[in-house]
Design an enzyme around this catalytic site. Structure first.
Site, PDB file in Angstrom:
ATOM      1  N   HIS A  12      35.521  43.364  36.042  1.00 33.55           N
ATOM      2  CA  HIS A  12      36.247  43.001  37.271  1.00 33.55           C
ATOM      3  C   HIS A  12      36.618  44.228  38.122  1.00 33.55           C
ATOM      4  O   HIS A  12      37.590  44.187  38.878  1.00 33.55           O
ATOM      5  CB  HIS A  12      37.491  42.170  36.929  1.00 33.55           C
ATOM      6  CG  HIS A  12      38.535  42.891  36.122  1.00 33.55           C
ATOM      7  ND1 HIS A  12      39.392  42.237  35.258  1.00 33.55           N
ATOM      8  CD2 HIS A  12      38.872  44.204  36.039  1.00 33.55           C
ATOM      9  CE1 HIS A  12      40.206  43.126  34.693  1.00 33.55           C
ATOM     10  NE2 HIS A  12      39.917  44.316  35.161  1.00 33.55           N
ATOM     11  N   HIS A  59      47.260  42.861  36.655  1.00 32.71           N
ATOM     12  CA  HIS A  59      47.485  44.292  36.415  1.00 32.71           C
ATOM     13  C   HIS A  59      48.854  44.703  36.961  1.00 32.71           C
ATOM     14  O   HIS A  59      48.957  45.579  37.817  1.00 32.71           O
ATOM     15  CB  HIS A  59      46.379  45.107  37.067  1.00 32.71           C
ATOM     16  CG  HIS A  59      45.006  44.823  36.543  1.00 32.71           C
ATOM     17  ND1 HIS A  59      44.299  43.678  36.854  1.00 32.71           N
ATOM     18  CD2 HIS A  59      44.201  45.530  35.721  1.00 32.71           C
ATOM     19  CE1 HIS A  59      43.121  43.718  36.254  1.00 32.71           C
ATOM     20  NE2 HIS A  59      43.038  44.825  35.558  1.00 32.71           N
ATOM     21  N   HIS A 193      36.595  51.383  29.024  1.00 32.77           N
ATOM     22  CA  HIS A 193      37.102  52.312  30.041  1.00 32.77           C
ATOM     23  C   HIS A 193      38.518  52.749  29.716  1.00 32.77           C
ATOM     24  O   HIS A 193      39.245  52.060  28.996  1.00 32.77           O
ATOM     25  CB  HIS A 193      37.008  51.767  31.468  1.00 32.77           C
ATOM     26  CG  HIS A 193      37.772  50.506  31.809  1.00 32.77           C
ATOM     27  ND1 HIS A 193      37.640  49.315  31.148  1.00 32.77           N
ATOM     28  CD2 HIS A 193      38.667  50.257  32.803  1.00 32.77           C
ATOM     29  CE1 HIS A 193      38.401  48.390  31.708  1.00 32.77           C
ATOM     30  NE2 HIS A 193      39.056  48.940  32.722  1.00 32.77           N
ATOM     31  N   GLU A 240      40.604  44.905  27.410  1.00 33.63           N
ATOM     32  CA  GLU A 240      40.319  43.754  28.277  1.00 33.63           C
ATOM     33  C   GLU A 240      39.206  42.880  27.704  1.00 33.63           C
ATOM     34  O   GLU A 240      39.117  41.684  28.019  1.00 33.63           O
ATOM     35  CB  GLU A 240      39.939  44.221  29.693  1.00 33.63           C
ATOM     36  CG  GLU A 240      41.113  44.799  30.468  1.00 33.63           C
ATOM     37  CD  GLU A 240      40.767  45.248  31.882  1.00 33.63           C
ATOM     38  OE1 GLU A 240      41.701  45.463  32.655  1.00 33.63           O
ATOM     39  OE2 GLU A 240      39.566  45.394  32.216  1.00 33.63           O
TER      40      GLU A 240
END
Ligand code: DHB
Ligand code: FE
Length: 279
Positions: A12, A59, A193, A240
């Site tokens: 995303h 977030h 990440h 995630e």
């Protein structure tokens, strides 16, 4: 009856949303990323889902750190794109499906998943970028969306195995909704990440590719990945990926892989994408 016809996994990356909104998708950096979704967009146009249960994370955009539900479900009529600090994305408002959402909430809670009910929220890149990737630039999103939110930003997140079992319970919930609906489940976020600290910029392509392989063919192995494994192998934001396990748990044991795309880099991560159908 409602039925789950497919699962979609996708990163995303917020910079992809910015590239689309600022008309930069033809630039050499972004063109290969968007090209990687062309086949899935064509597949999606033919699949014509009525509803997407979109597993995503906020977030600290809509829910700040005062209240952090582990699992939450959106039961609202509609969800506005959130202002993430530079104005809301110029994309359509997301139409909800409050009847299906309320049914799923009830079924999950009876099934001992104590969902938080969200009757009002704005949605950040975690939800709008996947919609842009799969549907492109449109005047109105061609589906209604049931947002299913997972905490992956504040320690401690749920385990991947707990997410898998939530996916199985989600499948039972959808299958018991009396209306005839074509439902897809999307798992979003990832891949490896890390956005801060000494390891900022970490990308582990070997881990990512193995995760894609196993999501299709050996998903049971992914249920055993712990929070520390994600942190070590996939960086602090690699967690995630547990949201993909909710999607996979909802599809049942055997799946057909329709599309796969993997590309490094996009912003600070790899873009990973799968389209799966129950076998
Ligand atoms: C990036 C990726 C994310 O998943 C996110 O939420 C924010 C930023 C990035 O790659 O820059
Ligand atoms: Fe993210």
């Amino acid at each position: 009856m409602a039925r789950i016809t497919a699962g979609v996994a996708t990163s995303h990356v917020p910079a992809i949303g910015a590239a689309i909104d600022l008309g930069k998708t033809a630039e050499p950096y972004w063109a290969p990323v968007l090209a990687g979704y062309a086949a899935s967009r064509a597949w999606e146009r033919a699949a014509k889902p009525d509803v997407v249960v979109l597993v995503f994370n906020d977030h600290a955009t809509s829910l700040m750190l005062e209240v952090v539900p582990t699992f939450a479900i959106g039961c609202a009529d509609r969800y506005k794109p959130a202002d993430e600090g530079w104005g809301a994305r110029p994309v359509p408002v997301v139409e909800g499906h409050p009847e299906l959402a309320a049914h799923i909430a009830e079924s999950l809670i009876i099934d001992e998943f104590d969902m938080t009910i969200l009757n009002d929220m704005d949605v950040d890149h975690g939800l709008t970028v996947p919609l842009s990737l799969l549907f492109g630039e449109v005047d109105a999103w061609p589906v209604r969306v049931v947002p299913l939110m997972v905490n992956v930003t504040q320690y401690p997140p749920p385990s991947g195995d707990r997410c898998w079992r939530l996916g199985e319970a989600l499948a039972r919930a959808v299958a018991s909704f009396p209306e005839d609906l074509n439902v897809q489940v999307w798992g979003t976020g990832g891949m490896s990440h890390q956005l801060q600290g000494p390891r900022a910029g970490l990308i582990n392509s070997a881990f990512d590719r193995d995760f894609l392989d196993k999501l299709t063919a050996d998903p049971e192995a992914l249920r055993r990945i712990t929070r520390l494994d994600y942190l070590r192998e996939a960086g602090s934001e690699g967690i995630e990926l547990i949201m993909w396990l909710i999607m996979r748990g909802a599809l049942g044991r055997d799946v057909i892989e329709r599309h796969r795309f993997y590309h490094v880099p996009a912003s600070n991560t790899a873009v990973g994408h799968l389209v799966l159908e129950p076998a």
